[in-house]
Structures are given as structure tokens and as C-alpha cells.
Design a protein around this motif. Structure first.
Motif, mmCIF file in Angstrom:
data_model
loop_
_atom_site.group_PDB
_atom_site.id
_atom_site.type_symbol
_atom_site.label_atom_id
_atom_site.label_comp_id
_atom_site.label_asym_id
_atom_site.label_seq_id
_atom_site.Cartn_x
_atom_site.Cartn_y
_atom_site.Cartn_z
ATOM 1 N N HIS A 7 9.592 -5.624 6.224
ATOM 2 C CA HIS A 7 9.348 -4.230 6.603
ATOM 3 C C HIS A 7 7.885 -3.897 6.361
ATOM 4 O O HIS A 7 7.294 -4.330 5.368
ATOM 5 N N THR A 8 7.322 -3.098 7.261
ATOM 6 C CA THR A 8 5.958 -2.595 7.113
ATOM 7 C C THR A 8 6.063 -1.109 6.824
ATOM 8 O O THR A 8 6.500 -0.334 7.678
ATOM 9 N N ILE A 9 5.697 -0.730 5.608
ATOM 10 C CA ILE A 9 5.800 0.659 5.162
ATOM 11 C C ILE A 9 4.404 1.260 5.140
ATOM 12 O O ILE A 9 3.485 0.699 4.542
ATOM 13 N N SER A 10 4.251 2.408 5.784
ATOM 14 C CA SER A 10 2.976 3.105 5.826
ATOM 15 C C SER A 10 3.083 4.368 4.979
ATOM 16 O O SER A 10 4.048 5.121 5.106
ATOM 17 N N ILE A 11 2.102 4.562 4.099
ATOM 18 C CA ILE A 11 2.132 5.671 3.152
ATOM 19 C C ILE A 11 0.841 6.461 3.277
ATOM 20 O O ILE A 11 -0.250 5.898 3.246
ATOM 21 N N LEU A 12 0.970 7.757 3.389
ATOM 22 C CA LEU A 12 -0.172 8.665 3.347
ATOM 23 C C LEU A 12 -0.158 9.263 1.942
ATOM 24 O O LEU A 12 0.850 9.832 1.518
ATOM 25 N N LEU A 13 -1.261 9.095 1.202
ATOM 26 C CA LEU A 13 -1.292 9.598 -0.158
ATOM 27 C C LEU A 13 -2.643 10.190 -0.493
ATOM 28 O O LEU A 13 -3.634 9.908 0.180
ATOM 29 N N GLU A 14 -2.661 11.011 -1.528
ATOM 30 C CA GLU A 14 -3.896 11.638 -1.960
ATOM 31 C C GLU A 14 -4.862 10.565 -2.435
ATOM 32 O O GLU A 14 -4.472 9.636 -3.136
ATOM 33 N N ASN A 15 -6.112 10.688 -2.033
ATOM 34 C CA ASN A 15 -7.144 9.721 -2.383
ATOM 35 C C ASN A 15 -7.712 10.094 -3.754
ATOM 36 O O ASN A 15 -8.724 10.771 -3.851
ATOM 37 N N GLU A 16 -7.013 9.659 -4.802
ATOM 38 C CA GLU A 16 -7.453 9.979 -6.152
ATOM 39 C C GLU A 16 -7.176 8.806 -7.086
ATOM 40 O O GLU A 16 -6.331 7.956 -6.801
ATOM 41 N N ALA A 17 -7.908 8.789 -8.192
ATOM 42 C CA ALA A 17 -7.777 7.705 -9.170
ATOM 43 C C ALA A 17 -6.335 7.607 -9.664
ATOM 44 O O ALA A 17 -5.707 8.616 -9.971
ATOM 45 N N GLY A 18 -5.811 6.380 -9.693
ATOM 46 C CA GLY A 18 -4.479 6.127 -10.234
ATOM 47 C C GLY A 18 -3.362 6.150 -9.218
ATOM 48 O O GLY A 18 -2.255 5.698 -9.516
ATOM 49 N N ALA A 19 -3.602 6.682 -8.017
ATOM 50 C CA ALA A 19 -2.533 6.773 -7.013
ATOM 51 C C ALA A 19 -2.048 5.378 -6.605
ATOM 52 O O ALA A 19 -0.846 5.122 -6.560
ATOM 53 N N LEU A 20 -2.974 4.478 -6.307
ATOM 54 C CA LEU A 20 -2.613 3.104 -5.942
ATOM 55 C C LEU A 20 -1.836 2.438 -7.069
ATOM 56 O O LEU A 20 -0.806 1.797 -6.847
ATOM 57 N N SER A 21 -2.295 2.625 -8.286
ATOM 58 C CA SER A 21 -1.645 2.030 -9.457
ATOM 59 C C SER A 21 -0.200 2.505 -9.593
ATOM 60 O O SER A 21 0.696 1.718 -9.910
ATOM 61 N N ARG A 22 0.061 3.776 -9.350
ATOM 62 C CA ARG A 22 1.417 4.304 -9.470
ATOM 63 C C ARG A 22 2.336 3.743 -8.385
ATOM 64 O O ARG A 22 3.499 3.444 -8.646
ATOM 65 N N VAL A 23 1.817 3.573 -7.178
ATOM 66 C CA VAL A 23 2.636 2.993 -6.103
ATOM 67 C C VAL A 23 2.974 1.539 -6.431
ATOM 68 O O VAL A 23 4.130 1.124 -6.348
ATOM 69 N N VAL A 24 1.980 0.769 -6.834
ATOM 70 C CA VAL A 24 2.208 -0.643 -7.174
ATOM 71 C C VAL A 24 3.127 -0.746 -8.390
ATOM 72 O O VAL A 24 4.026 -1.593 -8.438
ATOM 73 N N GLY A 25 2.942 0.143 -9.360
ATOM 74 C CA GLY A 25 3.794 0.164 -10.549
ATOM 75 C C GLY A 25 5.251 0.431 -10.211
ATOM 76 O O GLY A 25 6.159 -0.142 -10.820
ATOM 77 N N LEU A 26 5.485 1.289 -9.223
ATOM 78 C CA LEU A 26 6.844 1.575 -8.782
ATOM 79 C C LEU A 26 7.522 0.298 -8.273
ATOM 80 O O LEU A 26 8.664 0.017 -8.599
ATOM 81 N N PHE A 27 6.779 -0.493 -7.501
ATOM 82 C CA PHE A 27 7.325 -1.748 -6.976
ATOM 83 C C PHE A 27 7.617 -2.732 -8.109
ATOM 84 O O PHE A 27 8.697 -3.306 -8.177
ATOM 85 N N SER A 28 6.662 -2.925 -8.991
ATOM 86 C CA SER A 28 6.848 -3.932 -10.046
ATOM 87 C C SER A 28 7.928 -3.512 -11.043
ATOM 88 O O SER A 28 8.696 -4.351 -11.517
ATOM 89 N N ALA A 29 8.042 -2.225 -11.347
ATOM 90 C CA ALA A 29 9.047 -1.755 -12.309
ATOM 91 C C ALA A 29 10.465 -2.007 -11.800
ATOM 92 O O ALA A 29 11.387 -2.178 -12.597
ATOM 93 N N ARG A 30 10.630 -2.039 -10.498
ATOM 94 C CA ARG A 30 11.961 -2.239 -9.922
ATOM 95 C C ARG A 30 12.179 -3.667 -9.415
ATOM 96 O O ARG A 30 13.195 -3.967 -8.806
#
Length: 167
Positions: A7-30
């Protein structure tokens, strides 16, 4: 039992420090795997567009999408794989190109609509853009002993037609 599909998932998110980290963290935590990840600011400098290629059953992808939508920085999430979409990847590949192999490497680059972007006495660096299957086919067509280095961006995707990912 459902098959794990890409699957190719496209995400629009706020361009701010830590946003990428939280998305990647969500994947790794699960325990979800990210096959490729690309991210860059959009035409609106306050927003970034992230493209994640992952594998999973429809139920797993639905769970991922729900979890992503709960993150504060996430504006919108779309599984591009649900409808026709265009995917491209960029690869830079440095290959050994000496003697008679030089012409063969140039010919292969031309066949795959790649461009030789750097030339030395012993190497070519080739730029190739296309979908994952095209990039993989190019690598398979080359003698693996000639490959010195590869760099791939991972997939970036956009929906076909009128469908858009906007805030």
C-alpha cells in the motif's frame, strides 16, 4: 486469511519538528514495517507531504490509517492504493564502465530512459526515474559485478485525475 498487499499511503502533515518522528514511532510501536518513506514540504511551507510504502492486509492498513489520523500534526491521510495513482521513484546508480562495457552501459541507460549524469574514466553515474518495477528491471539487466553503489528515493505517489490531497 487475507494476503498482505503493498500500500502507498500519502499523509499531509504540519511541517514542524518531531512530526516525522511521531509518524515513524507509530509504525515501530505497533510492529508495522515501512518499506520506503519520502517527505518534503508542499507548495504551502507550513505543510509537508509524506509518502509511506508498507505492506499489510486491508484490516492492518485500516488500523494504520486510523492511528495516523489521531496524531495532532496529521491533517489528512489517503491510501493511494485504493484508486488509480501514479508512483515514481528516483535512483542514482554508479556503475563500472571500462572498455567495451562503457557503450553497453550507455545503451542500457538509453533503453530504460535513464541519463548518464556523471562520467569518469572508469565509472558512469546514471539517473533513472520510474515505478518500482522499472527500477528493479534496470538493476536486473546490469551485471551485478558492475554495480558500485545505488541510492533510491523510495516511492512518491499522487492520485490520478481529479482526486487531490489538500487540507
Amino acid at each position: 486469511m487475507e494476503r498482505a498487499m503493498k500500500h502507498t499511503i500519502s499523509i499531509l502533515l504540519e511541517n514542524e519538528a518531531g512530526a516525522l518522528s511521531r509518524v515513524v514511532g507509530l509504525f515501530s510501536a505497533r510492529g508495522y514495517n515501512i518499506e520506503t518513506l519520502t517527505v518534503a514540504p508542499t507548495e504551502d511551507p507550513t505543510l509537508s507531504r509524506m509518502t509511506i510504502v508498507t505492506s499489510g492486509s486491508d484490516d492492518v492498513i485500516e488500523q494504520i490509517t486510523k492511528h495516523l489520523n489521531r496524531l495532532i500534526e496529521v491533517v489528512k491521510v489517503v491510501d493511494l492504493s485504493e484508486a488509480p495513482f501514479i508512483e515514481r521513484e528516483l535512483m542514482l546508480i554508479k556503475v563500472r564502465a571500462v572498455g567495451k562495457d562503457r557503450e553497453e552501459m550507455k545503451r542500457l541507460a538509453d533503453i530504460f530512459r535513464g541519463r548518464v549524469i556523471d562520467v569518469t574514466e572508469k565509472t558512469y553515474t546514471i539517473e533513472l526515474t520510474g515505478d518500482r518495477t522499472k527500477i528493479d528491471a534496470f538493476i536486473e539487466a546490469i551485471d551485478h559485478a558492475a554495480i558500485l553503489e545505488t541510492v533510491r528515493t523510495g516511492g512518491s505517489g499522487i492520485a490520478r485525475g481529479e482526486r487531490v490531497l489538500k487540507a
